[in-house]
Every structure is written in C-alpha cells, then in structure tokens.
Design an enzyme around this catalytic site. Structure first.
Site, PDB file in Angstrom:
ATOM      1  CE  LYS A  14      31.860  41.851  24.237  1.00  0.00           C
ATOM      2  NZ  LYS A  14      32.734  41.646  25.374  1.00  0.00           N
ATOM      3  NE  ARG A  98      27.925  39.137  31.732  1.00  0.00           N
ATOM      4  CZ  ARG A  98      28.314  40.390  31.531  1.00  0.00           C
ATOM      5  NH1 ARG A  98      28.329  40.907  30.331  1.00  0.00           N
ATOM      6  NH2 ARG A  98      28.679  41.124  32.547  1.00  0.00           N
ATOM      7  CG  HIS A 214      36.539  40.991  34.937  1.00  0.00           C
ATOM      8  ND1 HIS A 214      36.347  39.949  34.057  1.00  0.00           N
ATOM      9  CD2 HIS A 214      36.101  42.100  34.288  1.00  0.00           C
ATOM     10  CE1 HIS A 214      35.815  40.415  32.939  1.00  0.00           C
ATOM     11  NE2 HIS A 214      35.658  41.722  33.058  1.00  0.00           N
ATOM     12  CG  LEU A 215      41.820  44.597  36.479  1.00  0.00           C
ATOM     13  CD1 LEU A 215      43.291  44.954  36.626  1.00  0.00           C
ATOM     14  CD2 LEU A 215      40.986  45.317  37.525  1.00  0.00           C
ATOM     15  N   GLY A 216      38.357  45.174  32.939  1.00  0.00           N
ATOM     16  CA  GLY A 216      37.980  45.456  31.551  1.00  0.00           C
ATOM     17  C   GLY A 216      37.395  46.859  31.514  1.00  0.00           C
ATOM     18  CG  ASN A 217      34.996  48.765  28.448  1.00  0.00           C
ATOM     19  OD1 ASN A 217      35.815  49.677  28.328  1.00  0.00           O
ATOM     20  ND2 ASN A 217      34.552  48.059  27.427  1.00  0.00           N
ATOM     21  N   GLY A 218      34.389  47.391  32.704  1.00  0.00           N
ATOM     22  CA  GLY A 218      34.005  47.309  34.104  1.00  0.00           C
ATOM     23  C   GLY A 218      35.108  46.570  34.850  1.00  0.00           C
ATOM     24  NE  ARG A 247      30.406  50.549  34.772  1.00  0.00           N
ATOM     25  CZ  ARG A 247      30.338  49.221  34.689  1.00  0.00           C
ATOM     26  NH1 ARG A 247      30.028  48.520  35.759  1.00  0.00           N
ATOM     27  NH2 ARG A 247      30.563  48.601  33.560  1.00  0.00           N
TER      28      ARG A 247
HETATM   29  P1  ADP Z   1      34.446  44.398  28.705  1.00  0.00           P
HETATM   30  O1  ADP Z   1      34.471  44.752  30.140  1.00  0.00           O
HETATM   31  O2  ADP Z   1      33.554  45.296  27.880  1.00  0.00           O
HETATM   32  O3  ADP Z   1      34.287  42.927  28.390  1.00  0.00           O
HETATM   33  P2  ADP Z   1      37.206  44.045  27.938  1.00  0.00           P
HETATM   34  O4  ADP Z   1      37.500  43.034  28.969  1.00  0.00           O
HETATM   35  O5  ADP Z   1      37.275  43.649  26.510  1.00  0.00           O
HETATM   36  O6  ADP Z   1      35.873  44.821  28.180  1.00  0.00           O
HETATM   37  O7  ADP Z   1      38.243  45.248  28.186  1.00  0.00           O
HETATM   38  C1  ADP Z   1      38.192  46.396  27.398  1.00  0.00           C
HETATM   39  C2  ADP Z   1      39.240  47.356  27.910  1.00  0.00           C
HETATM   40  O8  ADP Z   1      40.516  46.700  27.945  1.00  0.00           O
HETATM   41  C3  ADP Z   1      39.453  48.558  26.991  1.00  0.00           C
HETATM   42  O9  ADP Z   1      38.597  49.593  27.300  1.00  0.00           O
HETATM   43  C4  ADP Z   1      40.885  48.911  27.293  1.00  0.00           C
HETATM   44  O10 ADP Z   1      40.881  49.863  28.347  1.00  0.00           O
HETATM   45  C5  ADP Z   1      41.524  47.652  27.808  1.00  0.00           C
HETATM   46  N1  ADP Z   1      42.572  47.147  26.907  1.00  0.00           N
HETATM   47  C6  ADP Z   1      42.422  46.376  25.813  1.00  0.00           C
HETATM   48  N2  ADP Z   1      43.624  46.133  25.239  1.00  0.00           N
HETATM   49  C7  ADP Z   1      44.541  46.780  25.983  1.00  0.00           C
HETATM   50  C8  ADP Z   1      45.974  46.935  25.921  1.00  0.00           C
HETATM   51  N3  ADP Z   1      46.693  46.372  24.942  1.00  0.00           N
HETATM   52  N4  ADP Z   1      46.565  47.659  26.895  1.00  0.00           N
HETATM   53  C9  ADP Z   1      45.851  48.230  27.878  1.00  0.00           C
HETATM   54  N5  ADP Z   1      44.516  48.136  27.991  1.00  0.00           N
HETATM   55  C10 ADP Z   1      43.871  47.428  27.059  1.00  0.00           C
END
Ligand code: ADP
Length: 412
Positions: A14, A98, A214-218, A247
């Site tokens: 990115k 980063r 912080h709830l994303g992929n990680g 994970r």
């Molecule tokens: P990264 O950790 O790669 O930066 P992000 O913070 O962009 O990732 O989070 C990606 C994750 O967010 C996706 O895998 C998905 O599980 C979740 N996500 C994105 N949009 C939504 C949504 N509208 N509802 C629920 N989960 C979502």
C-alpha cells in the site's frame, strides 16, 4: 512537504502521498494519491488500485515478480497518467516506511541510515517476511528516487517501554538476553488511536486509561496509560494473542509439542498451519473475512463457532488489558472489523455490562467514524476510530524531516 508512505504487507503493497504544510492539521487529512497492489491470489494475478484526490481511479490486473517492480509500477502512476498525484518524481521530499519489527532498541521513528538498515536486516530473524519486504522497499526507492531522505517508522516502537512483567515471558531468565520477549505490534495504529481518542474526548492523553482494539486481518489489543503502552496481546511474534483472520492467536504450547512429536509436523508446516490455516478461516472453513462469517453464521454452525471464539477471546483479552490498567476510561475499536462490525463491538461490550459499560445500540449500528458510541450513563466511553496508520507514518516523517532541515540550516 510531500511525504510518500510505503506500507509493505507479506503479499501486498500500500502507498500514499500527503502534502503537509508548515504545521500539522488538527484532523487527519485525505491523501493526495493512494495505491494498493494485492498479490495474495498469486504473483500472476496481482490487482492494482490507484486513486487520486481529483477523482480518477485505476483498476488494473498485473503480474508482480518482485516487490521492487510492484513499487516501480505504482510510482509510474504517481507521476504519469490520469491518476497522477504530482508533476514529477523530484516532487517527493521524504519517503516513510512502516517497519514491522524494530526490536527493543528503536523507541521512535528513525532516518534510514546504513546502520538502521543493518539493524532491520538483523531483526529479520524475528519477522522474516515483513522486515525483508521493508528492506526491498527501501532499495527500490534508492533505485527509483536516488538519495532521497527515508524514514523507518516501527510497529514495535510504541510498546518498547512496556513494564518488564508484561514484556517478559515466564520461561528461563536467559530468554530475555536472547531477545525472546514480548515486542507487541500494530504500535503505529494503537498510538494513533490513543491520540485520536484523547482528541475526540477532549481530554489530556496523559490522564487516560485506554484499551485500544485493532481488529483487522491481524488483531491485537493494547493497554495504554498516560499515553504509553503498558500491555499488549501480540508478543514475540504477531501470532500471539487474539484469534485473527487466518492466525490462531495464543494456543497451548503443548499442542505444538504434540504436533511436532506425535504427528511429525515440520517447523514449516507448523508455521503454515498457525499463520495461514487457523483463525476465522480454520474454524469456519468458509473465509478469513468477517464480512463472510457474519451472514454465514445464521445457518452454518462452524461460522457461528468462529464468531463465538473470536468474540470470546476478544472479551477475555479486554478483561486482561483492563486489569493491567487497573481501570478504564475508554474502550476503542479500530481496523476493518473494529470500525465496521457493530456485531463484534456489541458482543465485546456485553461482557462488561456488569461494570456498567454500555453502548448506545443506535449509535453502534450507524457506521460511526471517530465517534463515541457509549450510552450516556456508561461507566466508560466506547469509541470507534478510523485506522490511519498511513497518516501516522506521514506525520512522523514530517517531524523528522523538519528537524533534519532545521539542523542543516542551523549548522555553521
Ligand atoms: P489489515 O489488517 O490488512 O490492515 P483491515 O484493517 O483493512 O486489514 O481489515 C480487513 C478486515 O476487516 C477484513 O478481512 C474483514 O474481515 C474486516 N471487514 C472489513 N469490512 C467489514 C465489514 N463491513 N464488516 C465486518 N468486517 C469487515
């Protein structure tokens, strides 16, 4: 000052460009230009998306043989074609990277020097995919932009002053000397979130007890007191702590011994199963993406279990962080899931209703961005903060580059 930010994932790249004036804006601005290349579906099927602030968007399929090439392709769209963000390559003043693992010594962002590169290379034993990707990014910038100032912003730096009882694992004492300790990750995001939360609340960060999620992929949590990280869920590697997309998060280490000894797993197989085949994907068998788990769980028991384990772990770990803080002023959600899933936020907060932590159901459901969604009579605030790691990196670059400029101008 034009700041170009590079954020390397294991199979993604990115980037974005900010133009920052003589002072930092109060609210995070939008970038002039941003691009994303994702080759998680294989290097033959990479997808590139580019957008500039004037509107044009580019979506292109491409082949990516090496990260350097991906960065070059991306940069070509920055200074040429309809999506360009600047007139010429010499328009960039500083490049920020980063860097996932900065070890224990880097407590803040650093100008990239040969010594800093050597240290990042040495730390690649702890984070092989990420630190090598960051070094490849720096070399690509050397080739394309020459001797431009580059800055390394470390994801571990924010946690580097964690108290020893939180940082040390209770193995042999000698582990500490060998670098086997909790480093914590997502520090750029947790620190940004803490600062933004203080702004939203109109409070002094030094007076706040925060748990940032912080709830994303990680996924990881941080306990933040007086603006400092005092505990976090990720550890020696980004595999520790919460359940994540692919994970596992924390599992009994005895399972690993069992798999090695009785099921004859190799270290590589273990690494793959824990990093790629576990978490939401491993349990549901459907997807690592919460967007697919949520509708599926209405009819599919494994998807339901995946959601329930995810939220069970989240609640347990929030409890741990609150105990480390000895109180709570605000619980903060960020990242793709934290920002977009009212279901996950509600499930997390439900567990703390006995402590009078309450969210306002309407505010929670209304796609909040940088807002307080707690009920008026809640014992602590509940915030949703948009993750802006790219902007946090750009700010650090701006500060360091300005200091360097001032130093050069002041020198006799
Ligand atoms: P990264 O950790 O790669 O930066 P992000 O913070 O962009 O990732 O989070 C990606 C994750 O967010 C996706 O895998 C998905 O599980 C979740 N996500 C994105 N949009 C939504 C949504 N509208 N509802 C629920 N989960 C979502």
């Amino acid at each position: 000052m034009k700041v170009f930010v590079l954020n390397a994932g294991s199979s993604s790249q990115k980037s974005c460009l900010y133009d920052i004036g003589d002072s930092l804006p109060k609210s995070p601005p939008e970038p002039l230009w941003k691009a994303h290349i994702d080759w998680s579906g294989g290097s033959e099927n990479a997808e590139m998306t580019v957008k500039n602030s004037a509107g044009p968007t580019l979506d292109e399929k491409l082949k990516v043989d090496a990260r350097g090439e991906a960065i070059k392709t991306m940069l070509d769209t920055l200074w040429s074609g309809p999506t360009r963000g600047i007139g010429q390559r010499s328009g960039i003043d500083v490049v920020g990277h980063r860097v996932v693992h900065g070890g224990h010594n880097y407590q803040q962002a650093m100008m990239v020097t040969p010594e800093v590169r050597a240290e990042i290379a040495a730390l690649a034993v702890f984070a092989p995919l990420h630190n090598r990707a960051d070094l490849d990014g720096m070399e690509a910038i050397d080739r394309i932009l020459g001797t431009i100032p580059q800055v390394a912003v470390f994801d571990t730096a924010f946690h580097s002053q964690m108290p020893l009882p939180a940082a040390a694992y209770p193995g042999p004492y000698e582990w500490l000397a060998r670098g086997i300790r909790r480093y914590g990750f997502h520090g750029i995001s947790h620190q940004y979130c803490a600062q933004r939360s203080a702004e939203i609340l109109g409070r002094d960060l030094a007076q706040l007890k925060l748990v940032t999620c912080h709830l994303g992929n990680g996924c990881s949590l941080a306990a933040i007191r007086d603006g400092r990280s005092v505990d976090t869920t990720m550890g020696f590697t980004p595999l520790d702590g919460l359940m994540m997309g692919t994970r596992s998060g924390s599992v009994d280490p005895g399972i690993l011994i069992h798999l090695l000894r009785e099921e004859k797993y190799s270290a590589e197989e273990l690494e793959q199963v824990l990093n790629q085949k576990s978490g939401l994907l491993g349990i549901s068998g459907i997807s690592n993406d919460m967007r697919q788990i949520l509708p599926a769980m209405k009819t599919n028991a494994r998807a339901r279990l995946a959601f329930d384990i995810f939220t069970h772990r989240l609640r347990s770990c929030i409890g741990t962080m609150v105990a480390s803080l000895g109180g709570l002023d605000a619980l903060v959600f960020t990242g793709g899931i934290g920002e977009n899933s009212p279901e996950v936020r509600a499930a997390a907060c439900d567990a703390f209703e006995f402590l009078s932590l309450k969210i306002d159901a309407e505010k929670n459901a209304a796609s909040p961005v940088d807002q307080d969604i707690a009920a008026a009579d809640s014992s602590a605030r509940v915030l949703v903060v948009q993750a802006r790691e790219d902007w946090a990196i750009a700010r650090e670059c701006w500060k360091l580059a300005r200091n360097k400029r001032a130093y050069v101008e002041d020198s006799p």
